[in-house]
Write a protein that holds these residues in place. Structure first.
Motif, PDB file in Angstrom:
ATOM      1  N   THR A 406       0.825  -1.209   0.000  1.00 46.59           N
ATOM      2  CA  THR A 406       0.000   0.000   0.000  1.00 46.59           C
ATOM      3  C   THR A 406       0.864   1.266   0.000  1.00 46.59           C
ATOM      4  O   THR A 406       0.572   2.224  -0.731  1.00 46.59           O
ATOM      5  N   GLU A 407       1.937   1.250   0.793  1.00 44.81           N
ATOM      6  CA  GLU A 407       2.784   2.438   0.845  1.00 44.81           C
ATOM      7  C   GLU A 407       3.457   2.692  -0.504  1.00 44.81           C
ATOM      8  O   GLU A 407       3.520   3.835  -0.978  1.00 44.81           O
ATOM      9  N   LEU A 408       3.948   1.629  -1.139  1.00 40.07           N
ATOM     10  CA  LEU A 408       4.541   1.778  -2.474  1.00 40.07           C
ATOM     11  C   LEU A 408       3.488   2.255  -3.469  1.00 40.07           C
ATOM     12  O   LEU A 408       3.776   3.079  -4.350  1.00 40.07           O
ATOM     13  N   ALA A 409       2.273   1.719  -3.358  1.00 45.59           N
ATOM     14  CA  ALA A 409       1.196   2.124  -4.266  1.00 45.59           C
ATOM     15  C   ALA A 409       0.894   3.615  -4.109  1.00 45.59           C
ATOM     16  O   ALA A 409       0.651   4.324  -5.100  1.00 45.59           O
ATOM     17  N   GLN A 410       0.911   4.105  -2.867  1.00 48.93           N
ATOM     18  CA  GLN A 410       0.671   5.531  -2.637  1.00 48.93           C
ATOM     19  C   GLN A 410       1.737   6.373  -3.345  1.00 48.93           C
ATOM     20  O   GLN A 410       1.427   7.404  -3.961  1.00 48.93           O
ATOM     21  N   LEU A 473      -4.607   2.822 -11.878  1.00 50.91           N
ATOM     22  CA  LEU A 473      -3.959   3.556 -12.957  1.00 50.91           C
ATOM     23  C   LEU A 473      -4.663   3.180 -14.255  1.00 50.91           C
ATOM     24  O   LEU A 473      -5.283   2.119 -14.357  1.00 50.91           O
ATOM     25  N   LYS A 474      -4.557   4.021 -15.260  1.00 54.12           N
ATOM     26  CA  LYS A 474      -5.105   3.698 -16.570  1.00 54.12           C
ATOM     27  C   LYS A 474      -4.145   4.206 -17.635  1.00 54.12           C
ATOM     28  O   LYS A 474      -3.318   5.090 -17.378  1.00 54.12           O
ATOM     29  N   GLU A 475      -4.245   3.632 -18.827  1.00 45.45           N
ATOM     30  CA  GLU A 475      -3.377   4.025 -19.924  1.00 45.45           C
ATOM     31  C   GLU A 475      -4.179   4.706 -21.025  1.00 45.45           C
ATOM     32  O   GLU A 475      -5.211   4.186 -21.462  1.00 45.45           O
ATOM     33  N   ASP A 476      -3.688   5.832 -21.470  1.00 47.18           N
ATOM     34  CA  ASP A 476      -4.239   6.516 -22.636  1.00 47.18           C
ATOM     35  C   ASP A 476      -3.515   5.943 -23.857  1.00 47.18           C
ATOM     36  O   ASP A 476      -2.280   5.921 -23.901  1.00 47.18           O
ATOM     37  N   VAL A 492      -8.497   5.542  -5.867  1.00 47.11           N
ATOM     38  CA  VAL A 492      -7.209   6.197  -5.588  1.00 47.11           C
ATOM     39  C   VAL A 492      -7.273   6.916  -4.242  1.00 47.11           C
ATOM     40  O   VAL A 492      -6.337   6.825  -3.417  1.00 47.11           O
ATOM     41  N   ARG A 493      -8.368   7.643  -3.993  1.00 46.04           N
ATOM     42  CA  ARG A 493      -8.503   8.333  -2.697  1.00 46.04           C
ATOM     43  C   ARG A 493      -8.492   7.341  -1.543  1.00 46.04           C
ATOM     44  O   ARG A 493      -7.893   7.610  -0.484  1.00 46.04           O
ATOM     45  N   ALA A 494      -9.149   6.174  -1.743  1.00 45.50           N
ATOM     46  CA  ALA A 494      -9.189   5.172  -0.672  1.00 45.50           C
ATOM     47  C   ALA A 494      -7.790   4.637  -0.377  1.00 45.50           C
ATOM     48  O   ALA A 494      -7.446   4.366   0.783  1.00 45.50           O
ATOM     49  N   VAL A 495      -6.944   4.505  -1.404  1.00 44.95           N
ATOM     50  CA  VAL A 495      -5.568   4.052  -1.189  1.00 44.95           C
ATOM     51  C   VAL A 495      -4.769   5.135  -0.459  1.00 44.95           C
ATOM     52  O   VAL A 495      -4.017   4.847   0.486  1.00 44.95           O
ATOM     53  N   ARG A 500      -8.066   1.435   1.572  1.00 50.16           N
ATOM     54  CA  ARG A 500      -7.960   0.320   0.617  1.00 50.16           C
ATOM     55  C   ARG A 500      -6.514  -0.137   0.577  1.00 50.16           C
ATOM     56  O   ARG A 500      -5.610   0.666   0.346  1.00 50.16           O
ATOM     57  N   ARG A 501      -6.309  -1.424   0.838  1.00 49.17           N
ATOM     58  CA  ARG A 501      -4.967  -1.981   0.827  1.00 49.17           C
ATOM     59  C   ARG A 501      -4.635  -2.537  -0.554  1.00 49.17           C
ATOM     60  O   ARG A 501      -5.512  -3.035  -1.269  1.00 49.17           O
ATOM     61  N   VAL A 502      -3.390  -2.447  -0.928  1.00 44.02           N
ATOM     62  CA  VAL A 502      -2.910  -3.011  -2.198  1.00 44.02           C
ATOM     63  C   VAL A 502      -1.897  -4.097  -1.867  1.00 44.02           C
ATOM     64  O   VAL A 502      -0.919  -3.844  -1.141  1.00 44.02           O
TER      65      VAL A 502
END
Length: 601
Positions: A406-410, A473-476, A492-495, A500-502
């Motif tokens: 989760t910390e890395l995801a943030q 995340l999303k890709e254009d 994203v806000r929950a992370v 929200r844990r990843v």
């Protein structure tokens, strides 16, 4: 041969006699008897039976018991040709009606149809629903109409074909003829659509378990295009017939060429080839006992080759239904998911259909990148309850450790936000690790610059994939140079808030060392060492006989039947007749040659 006697009091007795005498099987399996009984009673039905569950027998046998001609609607000429060849080998009067027939051949076929000289006729939905064809067949006594690969009728299915929707008119055109829709893969919503479109409301529905205990499932995250890993998997399976699926025509050509350079007998197959070239390549593959076909996804529906020993998805299929139809070892990555979603978005379909198909794609990737039993996940997807783990997929044998990231995801999400969605995933990782070349002062001034320098680049790449899988995340697309930005805002806000844990998978050493495992297909057919010499002699005879007749070897006898003959070493016709897969027609045609080989080996 088909029975000419009146249908007995219990029609299933006649059906079992044909199953034994014509197809060489002792009794029905699974739900076959129920489906056959329903059609013999003159009632329509929907049957969802797993690959290898004997769907074709569910309409072939009733067509031989009931008076009249059995019609089989099939989506591909190659599939029709394969089934007709196998039926003819068993002594069944079968043919196919297709556009490639000459005028003389077409006239001769119609004489056979109208003279009652055929048991089964295969044709495409377009050919059946053409006015003259349907009108002529309506004047012919019909035993049944079977709609094979019935999922093609559903817009929720994985291989929707609009021409299949025309088949709903059969309920009015031929109201007294029982109709049987069969498929190997259909979830509840797809089954509902099949019933509605084919006018099968109120008819019996037979849905067998989706368990495939003969398969040991596995999947791997892709590195780059994954071609090097495909070559490794093929090299670990020398001398075996295999299919490799690619998502594009160019991809199939490039991969086939790369495998040929590695000494693999690989051939590309896709719709961009001339039809004569496709037919030639398909025939060569079907008749060979080894060789690799690198094909686009639709190829799998067109073959019924039982000696395919491995299947690899160089590019993942579109859904769990498609995966289960052509099950193999998928190599997958977040770029594949992004590509699949872009393709769906570009299609000329309703927003509702796009939404459902996008959800199906995400469900597939959730299963591929999951941490629990793959087989159980697939069975739950199709609506089965009280499912047990299989105990043999890669995740059962080597359960992945889950690490809280989760910390890395943030950090990664924050970096993507500050970079403003202007860069691709490689540049995002370089930013996190502080390795961007010729970095501008404005980027170095960002609070996220080099914030992850103490974490390996591969870890960041895997995490970015994970965040893309989860939609954080999303890709254009950016004309083929995808840019990474923030995805689902609420997620994203929950992370950020820690609500929200990843978690990311940490493969065990055992899993890392198992790259040469058998993968999604079961191991090759086992033959006792004492019987190998006879088994190979039988295969050699079959190869020569198939070449003489210009048919695939397996339509003469499957490997499993040859292995059973080698193991039991029958000395008499009655003993050979008792072997599963040896019917009266094949006994009469090949019995003497097979018994001679048994005596000599």
């Amino acid at each position: 041969m088909p029975s000419t006697a009146p249908i007995p009091r219990d029609p299933l007795d006649a059906a079992r006699a044909i199953l034994r005498d014509t197809f060489g099987h002792a009794d029905f399996r699974g739900l076959q008897a129920g489906v056959v009984g329903e059609v013999l009673a003159g009632r329509s039905a929907l049957a969802v039976l797993p690959t290898g569950g004997g769907k074709s027998l569910c309409y072939q046998i009733p067509a031989l018991v009931r008076p009249g001609l059995g019609l089989v609607v099939s989506p591909l000429i190659a599939l029709m040709a394969d089934q007709v060849a196998a039926l003819q080998q068993a002594g069944v009067r079968a043919a196919r009606l297709e556009s490639g027939l000459s005028l003389d051949d077409r006239s001769a076929l119609w004489r056979r149809i109208e003279g009652g000289e055929l048991d089964l006729l295969y044709l495409s939905p377009e050919a059946l629903m053409a006015g003259p064809t349907l009108d002529r067949l309506a004047r012919t006594p019909l035993a049944l109409i079977a709609v094979d690969e019935a999922h093609c009728v559903s817009q929720w299915g994985h291989d929707f074909r609009p021409e299949y929707r025309m088949l709903g008119r059969l309920a009015d055109a031929l109201p007294d003829v029982p109709r049987l829709a069969v498929t190997a893969t259909a979830d509840a919503r797809t089954r509902e659509d099949i019933r509605r479109e084919l006018r099968l409301e109120g008819c019996a529905e037979f849905v067998d378990s989706f368990a495939r205990p003969e398969l040991a499932l596995s999947a791997e995250r892709k590195r780059g295009k994954g071609h090097a890993r495909v070559a490794e998997l093929v090299a670990a399976r020398p001398g075996r017939a295999g299919v490799i699926y690619c998502g594009s025509r160019d991809g199939a050509e490039i991969l086939a060429e790369a495998l040929r350079k590695d000494g693999v007998d690989a051939t590309a197959y896709h719709a961009g080839l001339d039809k004569d070239v496709r037919a030639e390549r398909l025939e060569q593959f079907l008749e060979a006992e080894a060789g690799v076909m690198v094909a686009t996804i639709a190829f799998g529906m067109g073959i019924d080759k039982p000696d395919v020993r491995f299947v690899i998805h160089a590019d993942p299929p579109a859904s769990i239904e498609a995966y289960w139809q052509e099950v193999g070892i998928p190599l997958y990555g977040s770029a594949d998911l992004a590509w699949a979603l872009r393709r769906l978005d570009s299609r000329d379909t309703s927003a509702e259909v796009k939404s459902v198909q996008a959800r199906k794609a995400r469900q597939l990737y959730a299963m591929l990148d999951g941490a629990t039993c793959r087989a159980a996940a697939v069975r739950r997807y199709f609506g089965e309850e009280a499912v047990q783990v299989c105990g043999q997929c890669d995740l059962c044998l080597a359960p992945p450790k889950l690490t809280d990231a989760t910390e890395l995801a943030q950090k990664a999400l924050s970096a993507a936000h500050r970079l403003g969605g202007r860069f691709g995933r490689g540049r995002l990782v370089d930013h996190l690790t502080g390795k961007t070349k010729d970095v501008m002062d404005s980027e170095k001034a960002l609070s996220t610059w080099a914030i992850g320098a103490d974490t390996a680049a591969n870890t960041w790449r895997d995490l970015v994939d994970q965040l893309l899988f989860e939609g954080l995340l999303k890709e254009d697309p950016n004309d083929g140079r995808p840019l990474v930005g923030l995805g689902d805002a609420d997620g994203v806000r929950a992370v950020y808030r820690g609500e929200r844990r990843v978690s990311v998978r940490e493969q065990l050493a055992a899993a890392k060392s198992s790259r040469g495992r058998k993968g999604a297909k079961a191991a090759s057919l086992y033959v006792d060492p004492a019987d190998v010499h006879l088994f190979e002699a039988l295969r050699g005879w079959r190869r020569e006989e198939a070449g003489r007749q210009h048919v695939p070897p397996y339509v003469i006898f499957h490997d499993a039947t040859l292995a059973a003959i080698a193991g039991s070493r029958p000395r008499t016709e009655s003993a050979l007749r008792a072997v599963d897969g040896v019917g009266e027609g094949k006994l009469a045609r090949y019995g003497e040659a097979v018994l001679k080989l048994v005596r000599e080996n």
